[in-house]
Design an enzyme around this catalytic site. Structure first.
Site, PDB file in Angstrom:
ATOM      1  N   ASP A  79      -7.039  -2.509  -7.543  1.00 31.08           N
ATOM      2  CA  ASP A  79      -6.585  -2.189  -8.896  1.00 31.08           C
ATOM      3  C   ASP A  79      -5.964  -0.805  -8.871  1.00 31.08           C
ATOM      4  O   ASP A  79      -6.387   0.079  -8.127  1.00 31.08           O
ATOM      5  CB  ASP A  79      -7.734  -2.278  -9.914  1.00 31.08           C
ATOM      6  CG  ASP A  79      -8.938  -1.433  -9.556  1.00 31.08           C
ATOM      7  OD1 ASP A  79      -8.966  -0.248  -9.946  1.00 31.08           O
ATOM      8  OD2 ASP A  79      -9.860  -1.954  -8.905  1.00 31.08           O
ATOM      9  N   GLU A 170     -17.218   1.227 -19.125  1.00 33.03           N
ATOM     10  CA  GLU A 170     -18.035   2.054 -18.251  1.00 33.03           C
ATOM     11  C   GLU A 170     -18.441   3.334 -18.959  1.00 33.03           C
ATOM     12  O   GLU A 170     -18.123   3.531 -20.138  1.00 33.03           O
ATOM     13  CB  GLU A 170     -17.275   2.372 -16.967  1.00 33.03           C
ATOM     14  CG  GLU A 170     -15.933   3.046 -17.200  1.00 33.03           C
ATOM     15  CD  GLU A 170     -15.097   3.120 -15.940  1.00 33.03           C
ATOM     16  OE1 GLU A 170     -15.069   4.199 -15.332  1.00 33.03           O
ATOM     17  OE2 GLU A 170     -14.493   2.098 -15.553  1.00 33.03           O
TER      18      GLU A 170
END
Length: 282
Positions: A79, A170
């Site tokens: 990513d 997150e």
């Protein structure tokens, strides 16, 4: 995922450790990724890996039962975000890269300026590609952030090359004292549901959820509300996937390292190349 260094004015500098990091040396943890969010982090694929099967129905992303397999044989991916800038996609493909997630947006204030070029370049080189959004739950509603994401690259289409949209959740990179964004587990679950429902309404797919066991279990109160319908992208930089977020029996994608042969964070698809293509088709 890979994080960008960009951040809106007035925000605090995010910390540089992935959510589930056990405080390893700073050199092992790249700076944060999205405009304002920490850079790369994602972690492991289950040792008894499982292949993701066909999705069942438009209203949900059904999670298949997994066949046992070695993580080492899984399709490799990565990513990236604006931090990676210009990527040599031919080299990525030559090194074994088969899929990539590209950061498109964060909250409602940020767009990755490199997204169009990164996204198109990956597809041209023969990689399956998908877009991800870095959620900032205390900044605006899940629905509003989903709309921003879908307006700026987050859409999915059944072309066999586009992976379903992904939501990155997150530890709060703007305030280390409030990892859960100052929100209760109930409020965060409501936020995720608002984001997911809007993505489903506009694309027909439920988003993949990228998170760590530590953040999810601690901040949502161990919610199992999404495990049956949302593929898990597990962030865990260790030799095994380790503990999973509540409800998920296995990760569909495992981010196992923050650096490696491919640009950005290193990922493994928990299945075969055929299963990965099927996942893209929906």
């Amino acid at each position: 995922m890979a994080r960008d260094r960009d951040r809106p004015s007035g925000t605090q500098q995010p910390s540089h450790h992935p959510p589930d990091a056990q405080q390893p040396p700073a050199a092992q943890h790249p700076p944060h990724r999205p405009s304002g969010r920490p850079r790369s982090r994602r972690h492991r694929l289950a040792a008894g890996a499982l292949a993701l099967g066909t999705l069942t129905g438009v209203l949900s992303t059904a999670l298949p039962t997994p066949p046992a397999a070695e993580a080492a044989g899984k399709p490799a991916g990565h990513d990236v975000s604006s931090h990676q800038g210009s990527v040599d996609w031919k080299s990525v493909r030559a090194k074994g890269g088969r899929f990539v997630y590209v950061k498109a947006t964060e909250s409602t204030w940020y767009r990755n300026p490199h997204f169009p070029r990164q996204y198109r370049g990956a597809r041209k080189a023969g990689l399956l590609h998908g877009a991800y959004h870095f959620g900032v739950p205390n900044a605006s509603s899940g629905r509003a952030q989903a709309r921003h994401f879908l307006r700026h690259g987050g859409r999915w289409k059944a072309d066999g090359w586009t992976l379903p949209p992904a939501l990155d959740l997150e530890h709060n990179p703007y305030d280390r004292e409030h990892a859960c964004y100052g929100m209760s587990g109930t409020a965060l679950v409501r936020w995720v549901r608002g984001f997911s429902n809007e993505v489903l309404r506009q694309t027909g797919r439920r988003p993949v959820i990228y998170t760590t066991a530590r953040w999810w279990n601690g901040c949502t109160g161990g919610s199992r509300a999404f495990a049956a319908t949302h593929p898990l992208w597990l962030a865990h930089w260790h030799s095994t996937p380790g503990k999973l977020p509540a409800g998920w029996p296995y990760p569909s994608i495992w981010q196992h390292a923050g650096a490696g042969a491919l640009p950005g964070d290193q990922n493994k698809w928990n299945g075969t190349v055929t299963g990965l293509r099927r996942f893209a088709r929906g």
